[in-house]
Design an enzyme around this catalytic site. Sequence first.
Site, PDB file in Angstrom:
ATOM      1  N   ASP A  32       0.777  -1.275  -0.043  1.00 29.58           N
ATOM      2  CA  ASP A  32       0.044   0.039  -0.167  1.00 29.58           C
ATOM      3  C   ASP A  32       0.699   1.407   0.004  1.00 29.58           C
ATOM      4  O   ASP A  32       0.381   2.230   0.467  1.00 29.58           O
ATOM      5  CB  ASP A  32      -0.941   0.048   1.353  1.00 29.58           C
ATOM      6  CG  ASP A  32      -2.015  -1.057   1.300  1.00 29.58           C
ATOM      7  OD1 ASP A  32      -2.140  -1.809   0.170  1.00 29.58           O
ATOM      8  OD2 ASP A  32      -2.584  -1.233   2.222  1.00 29.58           O
ATOM      9  N   GLU A  44      -6.858  -3.410  -5.285  1.00 33.42           N
ATOM     10  CA  GLU A  44      -7.649  -2.930  -4.001  1.00 33.42           C
ATOM     11  C   GLU A  44      -8.409  -1.864  -4.039  1.00 33.42           C
ATOM     12  O   GLU A  44      -9.563  -1.582  -3.804  1.00 33.42           O
ATOM     13  CB  GLU A  44      -6.711  -3.091  -2.671  1.00 33.42           C
ATOM     14  CG  GLU A  44      -7.399  -2.824  -1.413  1.00 33.42           C
ATOM     15  CD  GLU A  44      -6.534  -2.868  -0.313  1.00 33.42           C
ATOM     16  OE1 GLU A  44      -7.063  -2.404   0.958  1.00 33.42           O
ATOM     17  OE2 GLU A  44      -5.428  -3.318  -0.395  1.00 33.42           O
ATOM     18  N   GLU A  74      -7.470   5.308  -4.368  1.00 27.58           N
ATOM     19  CA  GLU A  74      -6.147   6.137  -3.961  1.00 27.58           C
ATOM     20  C   GLU A  74      -5.030   5.842  -4.672  1.00 27.58           C
ATOM     21  O   GLU A  74      -3.945   6.570  -4.623  1.00 27.58           O
ATOM     22  CB  GLU A  74      -5.976   5.091  -2.548  1.00 27.58           C
ATOM     23  CG  GLU A  74      -7.037   5.273  -1.280  1.00 27.58           C
ATOM     24  CD  GLU A  74      -6.934   4.712  -0.198  1.00 27.58           C
ATOM     25  OE1 GLU A  74      -6.596   5.293   0.785  1.00 27.58           O
ATOM     26  OE2 GLU A  74      -7.087   3.472  -0.132  1.00 27.58           O
TER      27      GLU A  74
END
Length: 290
Positions: free
Chosen positions: A168, A268, A272
């Site tokens: 991430d 995912e 973002e």
Amino acid sequence: YECVKGPMTPVVGSTWTYDEVLTEAGFDDADAVASLSSLPSGAASAMGSSNETAPGEEEGGMTRGLRRTILHQVRRDAEIVLPSLRENVYGFGKQAARLAQLAHIADRLGGDRKLVDKISSQLYGYLAGYLRGDGDDGLLYDSNFGGMVTQEGLMDPHADFGNGRYNDHHFHYGYILYASSVLGRLNSTFVSRYGRHVDALLFDVAHDSFGYSSPDDRADGAGGSRQRFGGGGGSKRAFFPFARHKSWYDGHSFASGLFPFADGKSQESSSEAVNCYYGAYLWSAVRWGG
């Protein structure tokens, strides 16, 4: 062969060329800026909460009362949910980006320079403190994989959403890149003092053109050579990989770091990912003028 993206077609060749046209972007939508620019500069000098339209008050699709209402809410929002240096990198980044957006809104609406300066000063303090390592969970450079990771993430693979194992990263650092871009546009001192700190996060998630992600030295295009991230201009070492998360073949990023998944890596959160590359775009524009 059928895969999740459809049938795969074999192609035989010795080279592969990939071109992707980048979208021109900025801090604002052009139509929105045109609408705001039609309002008198002092229209929001008084902080009120009414959005009622007085005769002749409506210009460019926004009333003076509406602008006063927005600025009044910005002032209130700037007092709550503030960044915390005790928060993990993901939480801190989202809080900092939120505060940055409030500063940007106040600046674009105009009429209350004190409010813009106040929020910008707040944001400067939070970002500077975090980038200096004043937080509970600071950032470190990992020489094994060439990237920026959190201290807790380096010790515990599951801490900070797997940040220490490169999970991430474009989510986490994208928020900080955006916040730094907004602050850098409003306060050039931040860029001069903490530009290289932010650069390290940029180079972790996005390829650069100055040699930090490449083993060869390059000029900056303005007649000079850029000093390397490690301070040793002339070094042939690449401090960051060419592309951390982006799969050029698939055309998108993968959030998964060094963690194995039975069904392959995952993106995912595409929103973002977009936020990260938008932040990278804006930071590059603020840092190097486009």
